[in-house]
Write a protein that holds these residues in place. Structure first.
Motif, PDB file in Angstrom:
ATOM      1  N   VAL A  41       0.929  -1.347   0.046  1.00  0.00           N
ATOM      2  CA  VAL A  41       0.050   0.001   0.053  1.00  0.00           C
ATOM      3  C   VAL A  41       1.069   1.228   0.066  1.00  0.00           C
ATOM      4  N   ARG A  42       1.977   1.255   0.775  1.00  0.00           N
ATOM      5  CA  ARG A  42       2.743   2.553   0.987  1.00  0.00           C
ATOM      6  C   ARG A  42       3.711   2.345  -0.356  1.00  0.00           C
ATOM      7  N   TYR A  43       4.129   1.461  -0.825  1.00  0.00           N
ATOM      8  CA  TYR A  43       4.986   1.519  -1.846  1.00  0.00           C
ATOM      9  C   TYR A  43       4.377   1.835  -3.243  1.00  0.00           C
ATOM     10  N   ALA A  44       2.921   1.537  -3.465  1.00  0.00           N
ATOM     11  CA  ALA A  44       2.366   1.724  -4.510  1.00  0.00           C
ATOM     12  C   ALA A  44       1.723   3.305  -4.218  1.00  0.00           C
ATOM     13  N   ARG A  45       1.831   3.812  -3.007  1.00  0.00           N
ATOM     14  CA  ARG A  45       1.185   5.067  -2.889  1.00  0.00           C
ATOM     15  C   ARG A  45      -0.290   5.255  -2.775  1.00  0.00           C
ATOM     16  N   VAL A  46      -0.891   4.399  -2.645  1.00  0.00           N
ATOM     17  CA  VAL A  46      -2.445   4.137  -2.530  1.00  0.00           C
ATOM     18  C   VAL A  46      -2.917   5.505  -1.801  1.00  0.00           C
ATOM     19  N   PRO A  47      -3.766   6.044  -2.244  1.00  0.00           N
ATOM     20  CA  PRO A  47      -4.409   7.172  -1.470  1.00  0.00           C
ATOM     21  C   PRO A  47      -5.167   6.641  -0.216  1.00  0.00           C
ATOM     22  N   VAL A  48      -5.112   7.424   0.744  1.00  0.00           N
ATOM     23  CA  VAL A  48      -5.839   7.172   2.081  1.00  0.00           C
ATOM     24  C   VAL A  48      -5.189   6.187   2.718  1.00  0.00           C
ATOM     25  N   LEU A  49      -5.186   4.837   1.916  1.00  0.00           N
ATOM     26  CA  LEU A  49      -4.611   3.507   2.853  1.00  0.00           C
ATOM     27  C   LEU A  49      -3.125   3.807   2.801  1.00  0.00           C
ATOM     28  N   ARG A  50      -2.546   4.314   2.212  1.00  0.00           N
ATOM     29  CA  ARG A  50      -0.993   4.883   2.424  1.00  0.00           C
ATOM     30  C   ARG A  50      -0.830   5.598   3.879  1.00  0.00           C
ATOM     31  N   GLN A  51      -1.778   6.603   4.150  1.00  0.00           N
ATOM     32  CA  GLN A  51      -1.615   7.333   5.264  1.00  0.00           C
ATOM     33  C   GLN A  51      -2.242   6.548   6.434  1.00  0.00           C
ATOM     34  N   VAL A  52      -3.274   5.734   6.326  1.00  0.00           N
ATOM     35  CA  VAL A  52      -3.611   4.768   7.434  1.00  0.00           C
ATOM     36  C   VAL A  52      -2.476   3.813   7.711  1.00  0.00           C
ATOM     37  N   ALA A  53      -1.986   3.374   6.696  1.00  0.00           N
ATOM     38  CA  ALA A  53      -0.733   2.480   7.058  1.00  0.00           C
ATOM     39  C   ALA A  53       0.473   2.985   7.799  1.00  0.00           C
ATOM     40  N   ALA A  54       0.591   4.272   7.168  1.00  0.00           N
ATOM     41  CA  ALA A  54       1.861   5.102   8.038  1.00  0.00           C
ATOM     42  C   ALA A  54       1.510   5.473   9.423  1.00  0.00           C
ATOM     43  N   VAL A  55       0.096   5.592   9.562  1.00  0.00           N
ATOM     44  CA  VAL A  55      -0.142   5.835  11.103  1.00  0.00           C
ATOM     45  C   VAL A  55       0.019   4.771  11.944  1.00  0.00           C
ATOM     46  N   TYR A  56      -0.428   3.652  11.288  1.00  0.00           N
ATOM     47  CA  TYR A  56      -0.372   2.289  12.116  1.00  0.00           C
ATOM     48  C   TYR A  56       1.103   2.087  12.450  1.00  0.00           C
ATOM     49  N   VAL A  57       2.170   2.102  11.331  1.00  0.00           N
ATOM     50  CA  VAL A  57       3.538   1.714  11.661  1.00  0.00           C
ATOM     51  C   VAL A  57       4.038   2.567  13.029  1.00  0.00           C
ATOM     52  N   GLU A  58       3.617   3.801  12.821  1.00  0.00           N
ATOM     53  CA  GLU A  58       4.290   4.711  13.720  1.00  0.00           C
ATOM     54  C   GLU A  58       3.721   4.641  15.083  1.00  0.00           C
ATOM     55  N   LEU A  59       2.296   4.249  15.085  1.00  0.00           N
ATOM     56  CA  LEU A  59       1.710   3.881  16.477  1.00  0.00           C
ATOM     57  C   LEU A  59       2.528   2.745  17.212  1.00  0.00           C
ATOM     58  N   SER A  60       2.287   1.740  16.002  1.00  0.00           N
ATOM     59  CA  SER A  60       2.951   0.258  16.571  1.00  0.00           C
ATOM     60  C   SER A  60       4.393   0.473  17.060  1.00  0.00           C
ATOM     61  N   ARG A  61       5.229   0.916  16.242  1.00  0.00           N
ATOM     62  CA  ARG A  61       6.772   0.866  16.499  1.00  0.00           C
ATOM     63  C   ARG A  61       7.005   1.907  17.690  1.00  0.00           C
ATOM     64  N   ASN A  62       6.091   2.663  18.270  1.00  0.00           N
ATOM     65  CA  ASN A  62       6.447   3.656  19.148  1.00  0.00           C
ATOM     66  C   ASN A  62       5.447   3.343  20.556  1.00  0.00           C
ATOM     67  N   THR A  63       5.035   2.231  20.758  1.00  0.00           N
ATOM     68  CA  THR A  63       4.341   1.740  21.833  1.00  0.00           C
ATOM     69  C   THR A  63       4.915   0.504  22.100  1.00  0.00           C
ATOM     70  N   PRO A  64       5.215   0.048  23.449  1.00  0.00           N
ATOM     71  CA  PRO A  64       5.798  -1.197  23.675  1.00  0.00           C
ATOM     72  C   PRO A  64       4.645  -2.469  23.767  1.00  0.00           C
TER      73      PRO A  64
END
Length: 220
Positions: A41-64
């Motif tokens: 999704v992020r590699y293909a730059r799919v609109p909206v889903l790309r932003q959702v995936a980015a938020v998920y990654v940041e939330l996941s990686r920055n919480t224990p």
């Protein structure tokens, strides 16, 4: 060191190790699927889903993972959502692992140069064919070391599952220490258990890297 005690309680660790392994495998498989989906999704730059995936990654990686388990096991029931301890562990491991898998896969996809992609299109390949025959073969070989490292990381992260009363190897060790005060023996068996769980992953990783080097350069 009380070896009689070790022999007596060793079956408890074997049973707990199997439970730990099953949860870890489920979490790794689900993490693989989530990571691949987010990476594409992020590699293909799919609109909206790309932003959702980015938020998920940041939330996941920055919480224990511990905090994620607390939320799943203790907070969700207040919202009317009740999950078993094992389900919480699999979901938590997937939530954490998916972001790490995504970073590994996306980085691997981005190593393929634009010139190679354009060359594929110039010879008449469709977008799907370029992905299948040009991008994916190279990305897979690049992602193997990172994928194996993520698997080992996720297996080691199972050590926090005891906080939600899952009878994994850490739970057994803590229980035996509390009951019998056999700290050295319990911790020795705990270390051996994780060593046995992780050794096959280490061996498989080394084998996969050797095979990839051989396929690419013709040497072992």
């Amino acid at each position: 060191m009380d070896f009689d005690f070790i022999r007596q309680v060793a079956p408890l660790y074997v049973h707990a190790a199997w439970l730990t392994l099953r949860i870890a495998l489920a979490g790794v498989l689900c993490s693989f699927v989530v990571g691949m989906a987010c990476a594409f999704v992020r590699y293909a730059r799919v609109p909206v889903l790309r932003q959702v995936a980015a938020v998920y990654v940041e939330l996941s990686r920055n919480t224990p993972l511990l905090i994620q388990l607390f939320f799943l096991y203790f907070a969700l029931p207040n919202l009317g959502i009740k999950l078993s301890a094992v389900q919480c562990c699999v979901i938590g491991l997937t939530f954490l692992g998916g972001s790490y898998m995504e970073e590994t896969f996306r980085s691997a996809l981005e190593t393929v140069g634009a010139a190679q992609i354009e060359s594929g299109r110039c010879v008449g390949l469709t977008g799907a064919q370029v992905m299948r025959y040009v991008v994916l073969p190279q990305a897979v070989s690049v992602s193997v070391p990172g994928f194996c490292a993520n698997v080992m990381f996720l297996i080691k992260e199972t050590s926090v599952f005891s906080i939600v009363a899952v009878a994994d190897v850490m739970y057994v060790a803590k229980d035996l220490i509390g009951l019998y005060y056999k700290t050295d023996e319990a911790l020795l068996l705990l270390a051996v258990s994780y060593f046995v769980l992780l050794l096959p992953v280490t061996a498989a990783s080394a084998y996969a890297e050797r095979r990839l080097r051989y396929a690419q350069f013709g040497r072992g």
